[in-house]
Motif scaffolding. Structure first.
Motif, PDB file in Angstrom:
ATOM      1  N   PHE A 109       0.830  -1.199   0.000  1.00 49.65           N
ATOM      2  CA  PHE A 109       0.000   0.000   0.000  1.00 49.65           C
ATOM      3  C   PHE A 109       0.874   1.262   0.000  1.00 49.65           C
ATOM      4  N   SER A 110       2.071   1.163  -0.626  1.00 48.14           N
ATOM      5  CA  SER A 110       3.005   2.278  -0.611  1.00 48.14           C
ATOM      6  C   SER A 110       2.490   3.487  -1.388  1.00 48.14           C
ATOM      7  N   ASP A 111       1.467   3.284  -2.236  1.00 54.32           N
ATOM      8  CA  ASP A 111       0.879   4.410  -2.942  1.00 54.32           C
ATOM      9  C   ASP A 111      -0.119   5.170  -2.062  1.00 54.32           C
ATOM     10  N   ARG A 112      -0.342   4.627  -0.850  1.00 58.25           N
ATOM     11  CA  ARG A 112      -1.239   5.290   0.107  1.00 58.25           C
ATOM     12  C   ARG A 112      -0.494   5.422   1.435  1.00 58.25           C
ATOM     13  N   LEU A 113       0.461   6.325   1.466  1.00 55.81           N
ATOM     14  CA  LEU A 113       1.336   6.468   2.636  1.00 55.81           C
ATOM     15  C   LEU A 113       0.561   6.815   3.900  1.00 55.81           C
ATOM     16  N   GLN A 114      -0.531   7.562   3.756  1.00 62.20           N
ATOM     17  CA  GLN A 114      -1.324   7.938   4.930  1.00 62.20           C
ATOM     18  C   GLN A 114      -2.024   6.728   5.545  1.00 62.20           C
ATOM     19  N   LEU A 115      -2.148   5.666   4.741  1.00 59.40           N
ATOM     20  CA  LEU A 115      -2.822   4.456   5.224  1.00 59.40           C
ATOM     21  C   LEU A 115      -1.866   3.525   5.963  1.00 59.40           C
ATOM     22  N   GLU A 116      -0.562   3.643   5.695  1.00 58.97           N
ATOM     23  CA  GLU A 116       0.409   2.682   6.212  1.00 58.97           C
ATOM     24  C   GLU A 116       0.505   2.685   7.737  1.00 58.97           C
ATOM     25  N   LEU A 117       0.502   3.857   8.359  1.00 62.24           N
ATOM     26  CA  LEU A 117       0.579   3.932   9.824  1.00 62.24           C
ATOM     27  C   LEU A 117      -0.659   3.324  10.462  1.00 62.24           C
ATOM     28  N   ILE A 118      -1.822   3.631   9.902  1.00 63.26           N
ATOM     29  CA  ILE A 118      -3.075   3.050  10.415  1.00 63.26           C
ATOM     30  C   ILE A 118      -3.043   1.539  10.272  1.00 63.26           C
ATOM     31  N   LEU A 119      -2.600   1.078   9.098  1.00 66.47           N
ATOM     32  CA  LEU A 119      -2.511  -0.369   8.861  1.00 66.47           C
ATOM     33  C   LEU A 119      -1.564  -1.040   9.840  1.00 66.47           C
ATOM     34  N   PHE A 120      -0.433  -0.405  10.101  1.00 68.79           N
ATOM     35  CA  PHE A 120       0.554  -0.986  11.019  1.00 68.79           C
ATOM     36  C   PHE A 120      -0.054  -1.208  12.402  1.00 68.79           C
ATOM     37  N   TYR A 124      -0.383 -19.583   9.564  1.00 74.62           N
ATOM     38  CA  TYR A 124      -0.723 -18.905   8.308  1.00 74.62           C
ATOM     39  C   TYR A 124      -0.516 -17.399   8.413  1.00 74.62           C
ATOM     40  N   THR A 125      -1.091 -16.804   9.441  1.00 73.00           N
ATOM     41  CA  THR A 125      -0.957 -15.354   9.597  1.00 73.00           C
ATOM     42  C   THR A 125       0.477 -14.959   9.947  1.00 73.00           C
ATOM     43  N   THR A 126       1.211 -15.841  10.645  1.00 71.96           N
ATOM     44  CA  THR A 126       2.612 -15.565  10.988  1.00 71.96           C
ATOM     45  C   THR A 126       3.511 -15.612   9.750  1.00 71.96           C
ATOM     46  N   SER A 127       3.119 -16.390   8.746  1.00 70.02           N
ATOM     47  CA  SER A 127       3.921 -16.457   7.518  1.00 70.02           C
ATOM     48  C   SER A 127       3.820 -15.179   6.687  1.00 70.02           C
ATOM     49  N   ILE A 128       2.864 -14.310   7.030  1.00 67.86           N
ATOM     50  CA  ILE A 128       2.616 -13.110   6.227  1.00 67.86           C
ATOM     51  C   ILE A 128       2.752 -11.820   7.028  1.00 67.86           C
ATOM     52  N   VAL A 129       2.099 -11.746   8.186  1.00 63.90           N
ATOM     53  CA  VAL A 129       1.956 -10.478   8.912  1.00 63.90           C
ATOM     54  C   VAL A 129       3.281  -9.899   9.418  1.00 63.90           C
ATOM     55  N   PRO A 130       4.177 -10.670  10.066  1.00 63.39           N
ATOM     56  CA  PRO A 130       5.426 -10.044  10.554  1.00 63.39           C
ATOM     57  C   PRO A 130       6.229  -9.348   9.455  1.00 63.39           C
ATOM     58  N   GLN A 131       6.349  -9.992   8.281  1.00 61.15           N
ATOM     59  CA  GLN A 131       7.063  -9.364   7.164  1.00 61.15           C
ATOM     60  C   GLN A 131       6.335  -8.111   6.694  1.00 61.15           C
ATOM     61  N   PHE A 132       5.012  -8.182   6.662  1.00 63.08           N
ATOM     62  CA  PHE A 132       4.215  -7.029   6.242  1.00 63.08           C
ATOM     63  C   PHE A 132       4.374  -5.868   7.221  1.00 63.08           C
ATOM     64  N   LEU A 133       4.338  -6.170   8.519  1.00 66.69           N
ATOM     65  CA  LEU A 133       4.526  -5.134   9.534  1.00 66.69           C
ATOM     66  C   LEU A 133       5.923  -4.513   9.423  1.00 66.69           C
ATOM     67  N   PHE A 134       6.911  -5.356   9.167  1.00 69.81           N
ATOM     68  CA  PHE A 134       8.291  -4.873   9.022  1.00 69.81           C
ATOM     69  C   PHE A 134       8.400  -3.907   7.842  1.00 69.81           C
ATOM     70  N   ASN A 135       7.757  -4.259   6.732  1.00 71.49           N
ATOM     71  CA  ASN A 135       7.793  -3.393   5.554  1.00 71.49           C
ATOM     72  C   ASN A 135       7.007  -2.102   5.753  1.00 71.49           C
ATOM     73  N   LEU A 136       5.929  -2.172   6.523  1.00 75.09           N
ATOM     74  CA  LEU A 136       5.143  -0.973   6.795  1.00 75.09           C
ATOM     75  C   LEU A 136       5.918   0.034   7.654  1.00 75.09           C
ATOM     76  N   SER A 137       6.872  -0.475   8.425  1.00 76.24           N
ATOM     77  CA  SER A 137       7.607   0.395   9.355  1.00 76.24           C
ATOM     78  C   SER A 137       8.845   1.022   8.740  1.00 76.24           C
ATOM     79  N   ARG A 138       9.099   0.777   7.453  1.00 78.83           N
ATOM     80  CA  ARG A 138      10.309   1.314   6.826  1.00 78.83           C
ATOM     81  C   ARG A 138      10.026   1.706   5.376  1.00 78.83           C
ATOM     82  N   ALA A 139      10.934   2.452   4.812  1.00 79.33           N
ATOM     83  CA  ALA A 139      10.784   2.879   3.415  1.00 79.33           C
ATOM     84  C   ALA A 139      11.139   1.751   2.453  1.00 79.33           C
ATOM     85  N   ASP A 140      12.090   0.904   2.845  1.00 82.04           N
ATOM     86  CA  ASP A 140      12.528  -0.218   2.022  1.00 82.04           C
ATOM     87  C   ASP A 140      11.517  -1.355   2.132  1.00 82.04           C
ATOM     88  N   LYS A 141      10.831  -1.658   1.038  1.00 81.76           N
ATOM     89  CA  LYS A 141       9.786  -2.688   1.042  1.00 81.76           C
ATOM     90  C   LYS A 141      10.286  -4.021   0.471  1.00 81.76           C
TER      91      LYS A 141
END
Length: 312
Positions: A17-28, A73-90
């Motif tokens: 969702f990098s095209d919606r930067l205002q959404l990333e903090l809420i998502l995190f 299942y959720t652990t295979s996806i969410v931690p990496q997603f949270l990590f990417n949401l917290s930084r500029a490098d995706k």
């Protein structure tokens, strides 16, 4: 960084969702809360099924499998997603993407089959109550659960290998928040018709076969329940199946939508939000659905809470 991405970097960029930067903090914040509740809720279901002797039945054996599967299942996806949401490098490494696709797809396939197996268990409980313990004996339950896991992982291995054999001609920007097959096919620089057919055929087997079994089982269940003259008996019979049917509707509805709808650029955002629903929200809501709609689980929880309060 751009030079690294385009030349030396051998992994992938998960645009998410990098095209919606205002959404990333809420998502995190929201995803972190959902993930914590997912772990707590499913761990509670597993603990209750293990500790309370009244829950040592085939239904709760499969439910424990489902809860463990949802956590993985959720652990295979969410931690990496949270990590990417917290930084500029995706970015995600090539190996990380392979592992994520393989594990998440395997667990998703396993859940499809397991939900079908649970429908058969409910059919046996409602339509063959006198022979239920004979039909659903521990050995058969273990065999069906094992077959679900093995089938899911074998299917995922085939699908993942075929996807990563496709040449991408340097393309590494994935328009998604995790490594999933539908958006990954768009990176290929060759004709993917054969892969689309293989994915479609695999989806038909993994998604529609359990759905057919579920529909058949619940068709028989409804017929059997309608023959019960007691209203209380009907309510109890439907109550034992209501939780499972709710989970089935949520999970299969979103998965079928994502994997069977025609691919288009306009649907990318829609697909991402639908994927978010069945990879994050459903694993969190499953324990709530089974807890709120199931007297046995609520009773076991109250018993454990009372025991802990007295021991404290």
């Amino acid at each position: 960084m751009e030079q690294k991405n385009e030349s030396s970097f051998a992994g992938f960029i998960l645009l998410g969702f990098s095209d919606r930067l205002q959404l990333e903090l809420i998502l995190f914040v929201v995803l972190l809360i959902f993930y914590i509740f997912t772990l707590l809720g499913n761990t509670t279901i597993i603990a209750l099924s293990y500790l309370d002797p009244r829950l040592h039945t085939p239904m709760y054996f499969f439910l424990s499998n489902l809860s463990f599967l949802d956590m993985c299942y959720t652990t295979s996806i969410v931690p990496q997603f949270l990590f990417n949401l917290s930084r500029a490098d995706k970015s995600i490494s090539f190996g990380g993407c392979v592992v994520q696709m393989y594990i998440s797809l395997a667990l998703g396939c396993t859940e499809c089959i397991l939900l079908g197996v649970m429908a058969f268990d409910r059919y046996a409980a409602v339509c063959r109550p006198l022979h239920y313990t004979v039909i659903m004996h521990p050995r058969l339950c273990a065999l069906m659960a094992s077959a679900s896991w093995v089938t899911g992982f074998v299917n995922s291995l085939l699908q993942t290998v075929l996807i990563f054999l496709l040449p991408r001609c340097g393309r590494n920007k994935l328009a998604h928040f995790f490594c999933e097959i539908p958006p990954f096919l768009k990176l290929a620089c060759v004709d993917t018709t054969m892969n689309v057919y293989v994915t479609f055929f695999g989806s038909v087997i993994i998604l529609l076969t359990p759905v057919s079994l579920i529909m058949f089982s619940y068709g028989r269940i409804v017929r059997a329940v309608l023959r019960i003259k007691s209203t209380a008996g009907q309510r109890k019979a439907f109550g034992t199946c209501g939780s499972h049917l709710t989970v089935v509707s949520l999970f299969f509805g979103t998965a079928i939508y994502v994997y069977f709808q025609p691919s288009s650029s306009d649907s990318q955002d829609q697909d991402k939000f639908m994927s978010l629903f069945y990879t994050v929200i459903i694993p969190m809501t499953n324990p709530l659905i089974y807890t709120l709609r199931n007297r046995d689980v609520k009773g076991a929880m109250k018993k454990m809470l009372w025991k802990n309060s007295y021991s404290g």
